[in-house]
Design a protein around this motif. Structure first.
Motif, short mmCIF file in Angstrom:
data_model
loop_
_atom_site.label_atom_id
_atom_site.label_comp_id
_atom_site.label_asym_id
_atom_site.label_seq_id
_atom_site.Cartn_x
_atom_site.Cartn_y
_atom_site.Cartn_z
N VAL A 200 0.81 -1.22 0.00
CA VAL A 200 0.00 0.00 0.00
C VAL A 200 0.85 1.27 0.00
O VAL A 200 0.45 2.29 -0.56
CB VAL A 200 -0.99 0.03 1.19
N GLU A 201 2.02 1.22 0.59
CA GLU A 201 2.87 2.41 0.58
C GLU A 201 3.37 2.71 -0.83
O GLU A 201 3.47 3.87 -1.24
CB GLU A 201 4.06 2.25 1.53
N ASP A 202 3.66 1.66 -1.60
CA ASP A 202 4.06 1.86 -3.00
C ASP A 202 2.89 2.40 -3.82
O ASP A 202 3.09 3.20 -4.75
CB ASP A 202 4.57 0.55 -3.59
N ALA A 203 1.68 1.99 -3.48
CA ALA A 203 0.49 2.51 -4.17
C ALA A 203 0.34 4.01 -3.92
O ALA A 203 0.09 4.80 -4.84
CB ALA A 203 -0.75 1.77 -3.69
N ALA A 204 0.52 4.42 -2.67
CA ALA A 204 0.41 5.84 -2.32
C ALA A 204 1.52 6.66 -2.98
O ALA A 204 1.28 7.75 -3.50
CB ALA A 204 0.45 6.01 -0.81
N ASN A 205 2.74 6.13 -2.97
CA ASN A 205 3.85 6.84 -3.60
C ASN A 205 3.60 7.05 -5.10
O ASN A 205 3.91 8.11 -5.65
CB ASN A 205 5.15 6.06 -3.40
N ALA A 206 3.06 6.03 -5.75
CA ALA A 206 2.79 6.14 -7.18
C ALA A 206 1.76 7.22 -7.46
O ALA A 206 1.87 7.95 -8.46
CB ALA A 206 2.31 4.80 -7.73
N ALA A 207 0.76 7.35 -6.60
CA ALA A 207 -0.27 8.38 -6.80
C ALA A 207 0.32 9.78 -6.72
O ALA A 207 -0.09 10.69 -7.45
CB ALA A 207 -1.38 8.21 -5.77
N VAL A 208 1.31 9.97 -5.85
CA VAL A 208 1.99 11.27 -5.76
C VAL A 208 2.81 11.53 -7.02
O VAL A 208 2.73 12.61 -7.62
CB VAL A 208 2.88 11.33 -4.51
N LEU A 209 3.58 10.55 -7.42
CA LEU A 209 4.42 10.70 -8.61
C LEU A 209 3.60 10.89 -9.87
O LEU A 209 4.02 11.58 -10.81
CB LEU A 209 5.32 9.48 -8.76
N ALA A 210 2.40 10.31 -9.90
CA ALA A 210 1.55 10.38 -11.09
C ALA A 210 1.10 11.80 -11.40
O ALA A 210 0.61 12.07 -12.51
CB ALA A 210 0.34 9.47 -10.92
N LEU A 211 1.26 12.71 -10.46
CA LEU A 211 0.95 14.12 -10.73
C LEU A 211 1.77 14.65 -11.90
O LEU A 211 1.38 15.63 -12.56
CB LEU A 211 1.22 14.97 -9.48
N ASN A 212 2.90 14.01 -12.17
CA ASN A 212 3.79 14.46 -13.25
C ASN A 212 3.90 13.45 -14.39
O ASN A 212 4.81 13.54 -15.21
CB ASN A 212 5.18 14.74 -12.68
N TRP A 213 2.98 12.51 -14.44
CA TRP A 213 3.01 11.50 -15.50
C TRP A 213 2.06 11.85 -16.63
O TRP A 213 1.07 12.55 -16.43
CB TRP A 213 2.64 10.13 -14.93
N PRO A 214 2.32 11.34 -17.84
CA PRO A 214 1.42 11.57 -18.97
C PRO A 214 0.14 10.76 -18.84
O PRO A 214 0.05 9.83 -18.04
CB PRO A 214 2.24 11.12 -20.18
N SER A 215 -0.84 11.09 -19.63
CA SER A 215 -2.13 10.42 -19.60
C SER A 215 -2.02 8.95 -20.01
O SER A 215 -1.18 8.58 -20.83
CB SER A 215 -3.13 11.12 -20.51
N GLY A 216 -2.93 8.16 -19.44
CA GLY A 216 -3.03 6.76 -19.84
C GLY A 216 -2.92 5.81 -18.67
O GLY A 216 -2.63 6.21 -17.54
N PRO A 217 -3.14 4.52 -18.93
CA PRO A 217 -3.04 3.52 -17.88
C PRO A 217 -1.60 3.09 -17.64
O PRO A 217 -0.77 3.11 -18.57
CB PRO A 217 -3.86 2.35 -18.43
N VAL A 218 -1.29 2.70 -16.40
CA VAL A 218 0.04 2.19 -16.07
C VAL A 218 -0.09 1.16 -14.96
O VAL A 218 -0.76 1.39 -13.96
CB VAL A 218 1.01 3.34 -15.68
N ASN A 219 0.56 0.01 -15.17
CA ASN A 219 0.55 -1.03 -14.14
C ASN A 219 1.47 -0.64 -13.00
O ASN A 219 2.66 -0.39 -13.21
CB ASN A 219 1.04 -2.36 -14.72
N ILE A 220 0.91 -0.59 -11.80
CA ILE A 220 1.70 -0.32 -10.60
C ILE A 220 1.69 -1.61 -9.77
O ILE A 220 0.79 -1.86 -8.98
CB ILE A 220 1.13 0.87 -9.81
N VAL A 221 2.71 -2.41 -9.99
CA VAL A 221 2.83 -3.73 -9.36
C VAL A 221 4.29 -3.95 -8.98
O VAL A 221 5.18 -3.23 -9.44
CB VAL A 221 2.37 -4.85 -10.32
#
Length: 288
Positions: A200-221
């Motif tokens: 879950v901590e990696d899930a939360a970190n990815a959501a923060v980083l995604a503020l600067n990511w391009p549009s589209g789906p990305v596997n967070i695993v």
């Protein structure tokens, strides 16, 4: 930025809010339970109490907040309410997206899942089609995910985080969670089904980083898709439960997912790259 977080007191939201605030963002946290207000405000965020199915309340909340970004982390999985969870993905997401568009929001980050892909032999990539021909009861889950992702894509900048199977504090895989109890009661069978886990901590970190990511789906695993024969045995040992029963075979869609895009294109790397060390660390910490 000013960020509106729907699902601010969920298992990911509780980790996400402090990270957003530490990064200097102004945060409005939405929950449908008054009892969660204190947690949100203690973090330093503004609390909003609203039910995602109350369309007028969602419109009013997002209009009042005037956020630059909306982060959608709403689920109804803590109580294993799959019907409500599908409704959140379909009806709730529709309300959030429509309210966001009406308020001029141009960026959204939304939680999806990485096991909605069609059948195959290798871990699925983001180019793998969703399993739209799935049979019930899986079909209901896929329809919910498809509806969520299609709606979210109406926002100009939209990142869809296809999370792995979540483990860690507050999840089904917590020391006293649903899965742990099922395993202790010997109601789980180990099969060849492949799953990709995510702390879950990696899930939360990815959501923060995604503020600067391009549009589209990305596997967070994590880095290591694993079959049930391996992870169930390890998990059982870690929590001191009996070894699970074994049954060969898997459904075609039980294939896990690849995080190559997140790692190579977005330079994301999990704090818990393997469920092996992740299970040992999170379960031991929680049991102390």
């Amino acid at each position: 930025m000013k960020i509106f977080v729907a699902g601010a007191a969920g298992v990911i939201g509780r980790l996400l809010l402090p990270k957003l605030l530490e990064a200097g963002h102004e945060v409005v946290g939405m929950t449908h339970k008054e009892e969660n207000r204190a947690f949100i405000e203690k973090c330093g965020a503004q609390a909003v109490i609203a039910d995602v199915f109350d369309r007028e309340a969602i419109f009013a909340s997002i209009h009042k907040a005037q956020p630059e970004v909306v982060i959608h982390q709403l689920t109804s999985l803590s109580q294993r309410n799959f019907s409500d969870n599908s409704r959140i993905r379909i009806e709730g997401t529709r309300n959030i997206v429509d309210a966001s568009l009406a308020a001029g929001v141009e960026q959204i980050i939304a939680q999806s899942i990485s096991w909605a892909y069609e059948a195959g032999e290798e871990p699925a990539t983001e180019e793998t089609p969703l399993d739209l021909k799935a049979l019930e009861p899986r079909r209901r889950t896929i329809e919910g995910i498809y509806s969520l992702e299609k709606a979210v894509a109406e926002i100009p900048n939209h990142v869809i985080l296809r999370y792995g199977m979540l483990y860690g504090q507050g999840t089904w895989y917590d020391t006293n969670g649903y899965m742990a109890e099922e395993i202790r009661q010997e109601r789980m069978t180990a099969t060849d089904a492949v799953v990709s886990f995510l702390h879950v901590e990696d899930a939360a970190n990815a959501a923060v980083l995604a503020l600067n990511w391009p549009s589209g789906p990305v596997n967070i695993v994590d880095d290591e898709p694993v079959n049930g024969l391996d992870w169930l045995s390890t998990y059982s040992d870690t929590i001191g439960a009996p070894a699970p029963n074994v049954q060969e075979g898997r459904a075609g869609w039980e294939r896990g997912a690849s995080n190559t895009k997140a790692r190579m294109d977005y330079e994301w790397s999990p704090l818990y790259p393997s469920w092996r060390s992740g299970f040992a660390r999170s379960l031991n910490v929680q049991s102390e």
